[in-house]
Every structure is written in structure tokens, then in C-alpha cells.
Design an enzyme around this catalytic site. Structure first.
Site, PDB file in Angstrom:
ATOM      1  N   LYS A 271      -2.406 -17.433 -95.561  1.00  0.00           N
ATOM      2  CA  LYS A 271      -3.475 -18.367 -95.214  1.00  0.00           C
ATOM      3  C   LYS A 271      -4.792 -17.949 -95.870  1.00  0.00           C
ATOM      4  CE  LYS A 271      -1.761 -19.452 -90.541  1.00  0.00           C
ATOM      5  NZ  LYS A 271      -1.706 -20.916 -90.658  1.00  0.00           N
ATOM      6  N   ASP A 341       4.500 -20.166 -94.037  1.00  0.00           N
ATOM      7  CA  ASP A 341       3.488 -20.481 -93.024  1.00  0.00           C
ATOM      8  C   ASP A 341       3.952 -21.600 -92.101  1.00  0.00           C
ATOM      9  OD1 ASP A 341       1.096 -20.159 -91.692  1.00  0.00           O
ATOM     10  OD2 ASP A 341      -0.003 -21.554 -92.977  1.00  0.00           O
ATOM     11  N   ARG A 345       8.329 -23.369 -86.321  1.00  0.00           N
ATOM     12  CA  ARG A 345       9.572 -24.137 -86.164  1.00  0.00           C
ATOM     13  C   ARG A 345      10.804 -23.251 -86.386  1.00  0.00           C
ATOM     14  NH1 ARG A 345       7.525 -28.040 -90.812  1.00  0.00           N
ATOM     15  NH2 ARG A 345       5.612 -27.270 -89.858  1.00  0.00           N
TER      16      ARG A 345
END
Length: 487
Positions: A271, A341, A345
Site C-alpha cells: 500500500k 492486498d 477475502r
């Protein structure tokens, strides 16, 4: 905090013994039914332009003639809704904050016949007012001294309704406070191991059964997708399973599944540095599940509930999963990881498959899953995804009742096309368009045996800027939902 209801006769409010009296008004004029000393003091404040019957107006009156409470705060609600009441009560508590007030009595005027939702709104505002994060900030000012809140009722029927609301509210406030505290902790003070220990502590204190699976046990079960996210971190993962039994063992449970990424760097798909500190909040779903289990344990509804947390860090490193890697999930389906990233899930899919062993009545997963949901819905409503219309309606109703609203998003099969892969059964991301929906569609592939819904709380689990901090959402929504499942 001690939440109480007191039925008072007309004219008795002025004689009520408390450290402060909070009057919350609704309407464009002075409502009927206020004690004469209070009505006179408010009219005088209006005449002096110190107060007006308009949304957001607030007045602090000290030593009002004929009123026993030494402090009086008057707040105005935009309308007679519970939402407006919560905002006005919050302003009133803000005016009393820092004044050494331990006991506040509250009178509502202009809200019609008082119901449980009014008590919940006031309690939620009070809980927000007294919460103060202190774990890693010993220099923080002393916490507000508010210990007791008494909501004044005009009739026994109102008192009974308010008591019911306070019973729910007291448990929800405790759950929200716990969720906020866990999520606010920095990543080095809330590793997967620490989070599991806090869950153990909560479970032991509240009579819940808990299992914590370590890395070896997770490997033995075959949670390859979960472990793929965990492999880049030196901190070992934990899989936390909490059990509340309020019905027969054979009764199908409600199962809540929380994303517990205790810190998210994005992994190899790193990120940007700006605001990465806020990725300590990426376990907001896990915190909300633990907080909800705390609330349910206090309320003791007659049903069974299982709370599951998949906890790990998502870190870059020599062992970290790479874009293009293919992993095998607990379900046996393979996943091509195109972006590390999109890790939430990957841990949730194995947790959802794990829930099948409980033969659940319903499963709801909660996750700070996608920035796309923030773009879609902002910071006011959580995203709700479910192909089950009845289940979606129940969750929407629970959110409205708890003043913790969500908004239903589509899960049409057309959106599933973006997850196709040439090298695995599916990819873990689709394109940029509809990112929150394709994330839900990914999870849906692991729920064919479940009655399932997904809550994306990326926009609601915490606030940024000057008010940066966890909100404790959606503990209120989840608690109301669980209670609604009692048959």
C-alpha cells in the site's frame, strides 16, 4: 455505566436529585409538560438568544431557580426520530463532559410516547461520551466520571418500554466499547496472539466456550488460502471460535465471521505510505464479532451463536505470497492471487467453509473489505450483500433499529465474470469497476451450502482525521440481528 428508568409525576423533574439534568427537546416550540421552573428558564434563554428551537442548538444553564440539579443542559433535536435524539443527546453529554458529573437525569419532550428505541439512542450517545482510549496513551486526560444515567418516564408503560431498551442498550454499549478498544490498539499491541488472548479473557468473564487454533492446527485442517496470507509475517496466525449456547445443542446456530487482519501492509502489493497506520483498523470485523459475542452473553437470548475470527497480519517478506501464486482453499477450490492486498477475502473464504461443520441456520461475515465500498457508500452505511431477500431484509431492519444502518448492494451473477482465471478456479480480484461487488461475489463462491450475507464495513468501522478512531460498528446491527433470530 448504570442505566436506569424512573417514572416521575408531573412537576417532579425539577425536584429530581442528580448531578445534572439534560433536557432534550423536539419541535419548533416549547413542548408541553415541562416543569414550570424548567420551562421558565428555557424561555428566558430563548429571549436572550442563548437558545432556539432549532436543530443542533444547545444551552447550558447553571443553578436554575426551583431545580434541584445544580446543572441543566438543554439540547434540541432535528426531529422526533431516534437518530435525531442520539445526536442531540450526544451534544448534551458533550456540554457536561469534564464537569465532574457522575449522575445525569434525562427528560425527553416532544418525542411522543417514549419507546425502547429512545432509551437505546440515549445510551448509545452516553457510551460514546464516556469512552476514552488509554491503552498506549497514559498521558490522556481522566475519563469522564459519568457512572449513572436515569431516563425519566411519564407513565409506567413508558418506563417498562424504556427499561427494555436500556437492557439491550447496556449490553450493546459494552460490546461497542470492547470492539472500539480492540480496534484502536496499534498493530504491535494487537497481534493475532494478543487478539486471541483478549477473546479468551472476554469468553472466560462471560461464560462462553472458546477454542483458539494455532498455525499447526490451521495447517492440519487445510486452510491453504488463510495460511497464504499469513506466511509473510513473523507473527503466527490464530483462528478463534467462540460459542454461546442459549438453546439445545442440536439447535442450528447463528454464525458470525470476522475478518481479523491485525495489520495490513498490502503484502507484496504494498500500500502507499499515507494513512497506512489506519490499517490497524483492518481487524474491525473481528473486533465487532468479539464485541457482539460480549453483548449476546450479557443478554442471554434463547438461541445458539458461534463467533469466528480469522486473525493474521498481511506483511511483505521473503516468504510472502506473490501476485500470480495459486493456492488451494479449504473448500478445495484454487485461487490465483493477482493482488496480495485483496487478502481479506482469502482468509474469509476458508472461515466460511469452516462454518459448514456447525450446520448453521445463517452465516454473516463482517469485514473491512474494500475501499470500493467507501467510494460507493461513504461513511454512513455499511454495504450489505446477500442473494437471500428475507435475510437482507432482516439485516436492514436490524441496522435501522440499532441506528447502525446498512445498504443492500447487488450480487447479480453478471458480476462473477470478472473473477475468471486461466490458471485457477478463480482470481481473487476483478477489475476496478464494482470492486466491492466482485469481492462479495468471490466470497459467494464459498457459500453454496449456507444461508449467507456479507457486510462490508470499510467505510463505517473507523473514522479518519481529527476524530480518528474505531466506531465499534456494526456491533449494534449484529446484536439486533441475532436477537431477531430468536423464534
Amino acid at each position: 455505566m448504570d442505566f436506569r428508568t424512573q417514572v416521575t409525576a408531573p412537576g417532579a423533574t425539577s425536584r429530581f436529585n442528580a448531578d445534572a439534568l439534560l433536557i432534550v427537546l423536539a419541535g419548533d416550540k416549547l413542548p408541553a409538560g415541562l416543569d414550570e421552573p424548567l420551562a421558565k428558564a428555557i424561555e428566558q434563554a430563548v429571549a436572550l438568544d442563548d437558545y432556539a428551537f432549532k436543530s443542533g442548538k444547545l444551552a447550558y444553564l447553571r443553578a436554575v431557580d426551583g431545580v434541584k440539579a445544580p446543572r441543566v443542559a438543554v439540547a434540541h433535536a432535528a426531529n422526533a426520530s431516534a437518530k435525531a435524539l442520539k445526536a442531540a443527546a450526544a451534544a448534551g453529554f458533550g456540554a457536561l463532559k469534564g464537569l465532574g458529573v457522575k449522575h445525569v437525569a434525562i427528560q425527553l419532550a416532544g418525542f411522543g410516547e417514549l419507546q425502547g428505541v429512545h432509551a437505546e439512542a440515549v445510551a448509545a450517545a452516553a457510551g460514546d461520551a464516556v469512552y476514552l482510549y488509554r491503552t498506549t496513551k497514559p498521558s490522556a486526560p481522566p475519563a469522564p466520571k459519568l457512572e449513572k444515567l436515569t431516563l425519566l418516564a411519564g407513565t409506567k408503560a413508558e418506563g417498562s418500554a424504556l427499561n427494555g431498551g436500556f437492557e439491550r442498550a447496556a449490553a450493546i454499549v459494552e460490546g461497542v466499547t470492547l470492539a472500539r478498544e480492540l480496534a484502536n490498539r496499534p498493530g504491535n499491541h494487537c497481534t493475532p496472539t494478543i487478539l486471541a488472548n483478549e477473546a479468551r479473557k472476554m469468553a472466560k468473564a462471560n461464560g462462553l466456550r472458546i477454542e483458539v487454533l494455532d498455525k499447526k492446527a490451521i495447517e492440519a485442517i487445510g486452510m491453504g488460502s488463510f495460511l497464504a496470507v499469513a506466511q509473510g509475517s513473523d507473527e503466527p496466525p490464530r483462528f478463534i471460535v467462540m460459542h454461546y449456547q442459549g438453546a439445545a445443542k442440536s439447535a442450528a446456530p447463528v454464525v458470525l465471521v470476522g475478518k481479523g487482519i491485525t495489520f495490513d501492509t498490502g503484502g507484496i502489493s504494498l500500500k502507499p505510505g499515507a494513512e497506512m497506520d489506519e490499517m490497524k483498523f483492518d481487524m474491525g470485523g473481528a473486533a465487532s464479532v468479539i464485541g457482539t459475542m460480549r453483548a449476546i452473553a450479557q443478554l442471554k437470548p434463547k438461541l445458539n451463536v458461534v463467533g469466528i475470527v480469522a486473525a493474521t497480519e498481511n506483511m511483505p517478506g521473503g516468504r510472502a505470497v506473490k501476485p500470480g501464486d495459486v493456492v488451494t482453499s479449504l473448500s478445495g477450490q484454487t485461487i490465483e492471487i493477482l493482488n496480495t492486498d485483496a487478502e481479506g477475502r482469502l482468509i474469509l473464504c476458508d472461515a466460511l467453509t469452516y462454518t459448514e461443520r456447525f450446520k448453521p441456520a445463517v452465516v454473516v461475515d463482517i469485514a473491512t473489505l474494500t475501499g470500493a465500498c467507501v467510494i460507493a457508500l461513504g461513511n454512513h452505511r455499511s454495504g450489505l450483500f446477500s442473494a437471500d431477500d428475507a435475510l437482507a431484509a432482516e439485516l436492514l431492519a436490524a441496522g435501522d433499529a440499532a441506528l447502525d444502518p446498512c445498504w443492500r448492494m447487488p450480487v447479480d451473477e453478471d458480476y462473477d465474470e470478472g473473477l475468471k482465471s486461466n490458471f485457477a478456479d478463480m482470481a481473487n480480484i476483478g477489475g476496478r469497476a464494482g470492486g466491492a461487488i466482485t469481492a462479495a461475489m468471490f466470497l459467494k463462491r464459498f457459500t453454496s451450502k449456507l444461508r449467507w450475507a456479507h457486510l462490508d464495513i470499510a467505510g463505517t468501522a473507523w473514522k479518519s482525521g481529527a476524530a480518528k478512531g474505531a466506531t465499534g460498528r456494526p456491533v449494534g446491527l449484529l446484536t439486533h440481528f441475532v436477537l431477531s433470530q430468536v423464534k
